[in-house]
Design a protein around this motif. Sequence first.
Motif, PDB file in Angstrom:
ATOM      1  N   VAL A  44       1.074  -1.101  -0.096  1.00  0.00           N
ATOM      2  CA  VAL A  44       0.118  -0.008   0.014  1.00  0.00           C
ATOM      3  C   VAL A  44       0.980   1.241   0.019  1.00  0.00           C
ATOM      4  N   PRO A  45       0.052   2.285  -0.515  1.00  0.00           N
ATOM      5  CA  PRO A  45       1.015   3.929  -0.478  1.00  0.00           C
ATOM      6  C   PRO A  45       1.162   4.101   0.814  1.00  0.00           C
ATOM      7  N   ALA A  46       2.253   4.548   1.209  1.00  0.00           N
ATOM      8  CA  ALA A  46       2.699   5.066   2.712  1.00  0.00           C
ATOM      9  C   ALA A  46       3.395   6.362   2.779  1.00  0.00           C
ATOM     10  N   VAL A  47       3.426   7.187   4.024  1.00  0.00           N
ATOM     11  CA  VAL A  47       4.212   8.019   4.164  1.00  0.00           C
ATOM     12  C   VAL A  47       4.854   7.784   5.580  1.00  0.00           C
ATOM     13  N   VAL A  48       5.852   8.430   5.824  1.00  0.00           N
ATOM     14  CA  VAL A  48       6.514   8.200   7.094  1.00  0.00           C
ATOM     15  C   VAL A  48       6.093   9.562   8.132  1.00  0.00           C
ATOM     16  N   ALA A  49       5.611   9.233   9.247  1.00  0.00           N
ATOM     17  CA  ALA A  49       5.544  10.479  10.231  1.00  0.00           C
ATOM     18  C   ALA A  49       6.154  10.199  11.647  1.00  0.00           C
ATOM     19  N   THR A  50       6.286  11.132  12.413  1.00  0.00           N
ATOM     20  CA  THR A  50       6.554  11.087  13.618  1.00  0.00           C
ATOM     21  C   THR A  50       5.939  10.707  14.756  1.00  0.00           C
ATOM     22  N   PRO A  51       6.139   9.410  15.592  1.00  0.00           N
ATOM     23  CA  PRO A  51       4.973   9.218  16.552  1.00  0.00           C
ATOM     24  C   PRO A  51       5.106  10.165  17.902  1.00  0.00           C
ATOM     25  N   ALA A  52       4.195   9.766  18.945  1.00  0.00           N
ATOM     26  CA  ALA A  52       4.187  10.397  20.302  1.00  0.00           C
ATOM     27  C   ALA A  52       5.572  10.240  20.897  1.00  0.00           C
ATOM     28  N   ASP A  53       6.107   8.780  20.880  1.00  0.00           N
ATOM     29  CA  ASP A  53       7.254   8.414  21.724  1.00  0.00           C
ATOM     30  C   ASP A  53       8.398   8.148  20.737  1.00  0.00           C
ATOM     31  N   GLU A  54       9.599   8.269  21.275  1.00  0.00           N
ATOM     32  CA  GLU A  54      10.609   7.937  20.411  1.00  0.00           C
ATOM     33  C   GLU A  54      10.732   6.192  20.270  1.00  0.00           C
ATOM     34  N   TYR A  55      10.293   5.666  21.299  1.00  0.00           N
ATOM     35  CA  TYR A  55      10.479   4.158  20.929  1.00  0.00           C
ATOM     36  C   TYR A  55       9.094   3.400  20.186  1.00  0.00           C
ATOM     37  N   GLN A  56       8.399   4.327  19.591  1.00  0.00           N
ATOM     38  CA  GLN A  56       6.852   3.889  19.190  1.00  0.00           C
ATOM     39  C   GLN A  56       7.064   3.611  17.789  1.00  0.00           C
ATOM     40  N   GLY A  57       6.389   2.621  17.251  1.00  0.00           N
ATOM     41  CA  GLY A  57       6.476   2.078  15.923  1.00  0.00           C
ATOM     42  C   GLY A  57       4.945   1.856  15.558  1.00  0.00           C
ATOM     43  N   GLY A  58       4.777   1.061  14.416  1.00  0.00           N
ATOM     44  CA  GLY A  58       3.330   0.902  14.105  1.00  0.00           C
ATOM     45  C   GLY A  58       2.842   1.677  13.013  1.00  0.00           C
ATOM     46  N   ALA A  59       1.572   1.386  12.336  1.00  0.00           N
ATOM     47  CA  ALA A  59       1.170   2.211  11.283  1.00  0.00           C
ATOM     48  C   ALA A  59      -0.237   2.300  11.535  1.00  0.00           C
ATOM     49  N   LEU A  60      -0.908   3.229  10.966  1.00  0.00           N
ATOM     50  CA  LEU A  60      -2.286   3.603  11.056  1.00  0.00           C
ATOM     51  C   LEU A  60      -2.609   3.570   9.489  1.00  0.00           C
ATOM     52  N   LEU A  61      -3.799   2.929   9.100  1.00  0.00           N
ATOM     53  CA  LEU A  61      -4.448   2.691   7.873  1.00  0.00           C
ATOM     54  C   LEU A  61      -5.629   3.188   7.983  1.00  0.00           C
ATOM     55  N   PRO A  62      -6.168   4.050   6.824  1.00  0.00           N
ATOM     56  CA  PRO A  62      -7.430   4.551   6.550  1.00  0.00           C
ATOM     57  C   PRO A  62      -8.569   3.358   6.271  1.00  0.00           C
ATOM     58  N   ARG A  63      -9.656   3.487   6.661  1.00  0.00           N
ATOM     59  CA  ARG A  63     -10.740   2.631   6.194  1.00  0.00           C
ATOM     60  C   ARG A  63     -10.812   2.421   4.810  1.00  0.00           C
ATOM     61  N   ALA A  64     -10.785   3.377   4.139  1.00  0.00           N
ATOM     62  CA  ALA A  64     -10.955   3.287   2.485  1.00  0.00           C
ATOM     63  C   ALA A  64      -9.970   2.661   1.880  1.00  0.00           C
ATOM     64  N   LEU A  65      -8.612   2.484   2.154  1.00  0.00           N
ATOM     65  CA  LEU A  65      -7.510   1.788   1.827  1.00  0.00           C
ATOM     66  C   LEU A  65      -7.735   0.217   2.153  1.00  0.00           C
ATOM     67  N   VAL A  66      -8.010  -0.013   3.262  1.00  0.00           N
ATOM     68  CA  VAL A  66      -8.205  -1.518   3.601  1.00  0.00           C
ATOM     69  C   VAL A  66      -9.742  -1.912   2.649  1.00  0.00           C
ATOM     70  N   GLU A  67     -10.619  -1.235   2.811  1.00  0.00           N
ATOM     71  CA  GLU A  67     -11.865  -1.534   1.979  1.00  0.00           C
ATOM     72  C   GLU A  67     -11.464  -1.832   0.554  1.00  0.00           C
ATOM     73  N   LYS A  68     -10.727  -0.832  -0.139  1.00  0.00           N
ATOM     74  CA  LYS A  68     -10.241  -1.091  -1.511  1.00  0.00           C
ATOM     75  C   LYS A  68      -9.481  -2.094  -1.807  1.00  0.00           C
ATOM     76  N   ALA A  69      -8.568  -2.687  -0.743  1.00  0.00           N
ATOM     77  CA  ALA A  69      -8.020  -4.192  -0.943  1.00  0.00           C
ATOM     78  C   ALA A  69      -8.909  -5.252  -0.789  1.00  0.00           C
ATOM     79  N   GLY A  70     -10.313  -5.098  -0.590  1.00  0.00           N
ATOM     80  CA  GLY A  70     -11.309  -6.304  -0.605  1.00  0.00           C
ATOM     81  C   GLY A  70     -11.582  -6.705   0.613  1.00  0.00           C
ATOM     82  N   PHE A  71     -11.229  -6.000   1.746  1.00  0.00           N
ATOM     83  CA  PHE A  71     -11.807  -6.313   3.094  1.00  0.00           C
ATOM     84  C   PHE A  71     -13.026  -5.386   3.755  1.00  0.00           C
TER      85      PHE A  71
END
Length: 830
Positions: A633-660
């Motif tokens: 999926v297309p993605a951009v890099v952003a700065t989290p709240a904490d320096e040790y924090q990782g993960g990703a957030l996907l919009p609902r439209a992107l997930v539904e576009k993939a067939g879910f």
Amino acid sequence: MSAVVAALRIARRTAWRSRGRSALIMVMIGLPVLVITTLLTLTETMSVTPREGLTAELGAADVRLIQTPAGTELRQQPGGASWRTDGEKTAPRTAAEVTALLGPGARLVPFDTGVLRLGGERVEALETDLRDPLTRGMLTLSEGRLPAAGEVAVTPALGLRPGDLLRPSGAAPLTVTGVVEHPHLPSLKRVVGPDIPVETPDGLWSPREYGTGWLADTPKPVTWADVPALNKAGLSVTSRVTLTDPAGAPVRASALGARQAVGLGAMVIMVVLETVLLAGPAFAVGLRRRRRELAGIAAQGGSARHLRTIVLADGLVLGGTATLVATALGIGAGTLGAPIVARWGGWVGPPEVPWPQVLGVAALGLVTGLVAALVPAVQAARQDTATVLAGRAPATADRPGWPLAGAVLVLAGLGATVVARRQADSMWVSASAVPILLGLVALTPWLIGRTGRPAARLWLPLRVSVRDAVRHRSRTASAVAAVMAVTATVVAVGIGTHSAYADQRAAYTSARPTGMLAIWGGSMGDATWDRVRAEAARLLPGVPLTSGHQVRDAQGHRYALRYIVRWSGIRTRRSVVVGDRDLLRLLQGRDDPRAAAALASGKAVVFDAAAVRNGRLALRAGSTGGPPRKLEVPAVVATPADEYQGGALLPRALVEKAGFSTVERQLYAMHRLPADSTLRRDLAKVTYRVSVASEEGYRNLPEPGLWGWLAGALVLVVGGTLAATRLASADMGPERAAMSAVGAPPRTLRAVVAGQALYISGLGALVGLAAGTVTGVALSRPMTTHGAGDPATIAVPWPFVIAVVVGLPVLATAAALVTQVRTPVARRLV
């Protein structure tokens, strides 16, 4: 044999005459034996085996049964137990059904284990009738009487007495009628009664833990052949027969592997080396004071072998006595200390002594005494009788082979360290440090000799101290080497341990910022989720709840979207969440217009820069019911709240576009739950398929054991330095008498003695710093790397290192400076 007996008698008489020196040697030899024996006995006594804890668990019953949670499929075997929690839902068993399973004539006593809420505090609770004979031995009455209906008994750790009242939250008060003690847990805080409001604590269930069950008196023993049927009925089984006569072949002790053998050998060498170096100066004192006595024996026909035997007998007598006393004290301290230690937490069983290990430590102490006396014994055999009887100091010369042998050992140890640091086990680095320390011990007299020339520029008292130390380098070398060995060991442990802490701190990661509360729903319908959401809003008034969404396919199978990234050298699997701008604001701790715009345009917002390649994020969609899928999926890099924090957030439209499809099954909030929160239990009343998690951030503190090492180094460095300083003060009697005769004040004499302490501890600390740094840096690699390509973390605990390398010599010097120094009286020969 008569010569040996005579030597032992002479050694016993000499030890009694020089009681101060003898006590010092015995403390140096006996202290490691005492500490190790105490720890061995303490550990063995505080290890309670299932057989030893049988009465506390079963009382007088034949079997203990615990009802497993609904949907749990349990399988117990002689080697352990396994279970899963997604099995078929069955109704709890009744007492009549359990009796039928055990056979006619079985008698049951119900119990329930959990917690009792007393205001904001929760204590262990056991609901059963202690007056029933089947419970005999589980708890022992020490005061008052056993409780009846509406009454309870408490353990001593609660600090209550008969007649006190307990006021459980939401229940009627309970009267305390007795104090009961657990056979193996003196620190246990427990309330026991036949009708108390027991609550099941939050967390995962495991066999033999909290739950409702029965103690059973059975007509026939419950063996392993009966366990599968009881497990199938939803019962966890603890049987007296299976614990006292377990099925299967007996477990054989495994042979000592190469790794354990090398580690044990390195530890033994280090203990013997340190003890010998500390006790060596005291033996040297004895030899110097007995030179005329030994010379007289040689003049009357005593051979060199006789002189060696006499001095070695000192080591045998003092080492044997120290070992015997230390072993007895260690066994007593371990046995008597176990109940005391257990009051702060831990188990305690019947007194036990691991005799093979204890006898091995005792033999080590005896050998240490002999080795410590070996060098003085060789010197006694080589002394010139005429020179000693004439009152002249024996000439000493350096042995040219020792520096060469020391250099070879140091180089060999450095080469072994280079190889060992590439190994996965840090034990090999510790073993490679042994030849380095042995080589430095051999090099110490040569290093001392090289410090004589710079002493000409020092202040007069220090110049006298250094030159005296150089002149008596055989005496000084042992003390300097002892300080060096202690400093090297402590610095190496400090660097390795602190590097491991720094690596763990850097490796900590989370998908949520500190302080975030997460509520997740599993497989449930919309109506159930609506009740969960409403109950969460009721229990968290005024707390804004942000939605997250669950991913499903067309058949309704739940999917988890994940990606792999390396974090601090470790391959880490990240789970992504699906949500909107409100959830993004929580994850970032602020408004980020750029990230919000990317999310609105249908792109993933990723907090791991290494996971995004060419503006794309590779995901794997996994499910227990549906086939796995791969997404990009297309993605951009952003700065989290904490320096040790990782993960990703996907919009609902992107997930539904993939067939879910997506459905709300998650709630998030920046809210910390209080310690007495009942949120988990209250939501579980709506459905057990709900989970609650709180992100607390990194909680571990820097290794507190480092300061324990500092305390041990304090005793060894200061104690060894002062012992060597007293020896030097005795040897410098003529020099100090001459200084006093020409008008030197007492403070100058004290400064000379303190200079000896500064020289010994300072030189030893500097050499130990170099050796310890090499080993510590090498230790940091196996302790902080996680596979090929992962760089090592090297972190130096500067306050700790400064305290060891600078603080301890300063402390030893100050202790020597305040020591009273008597002005010697010179004797004139007429």
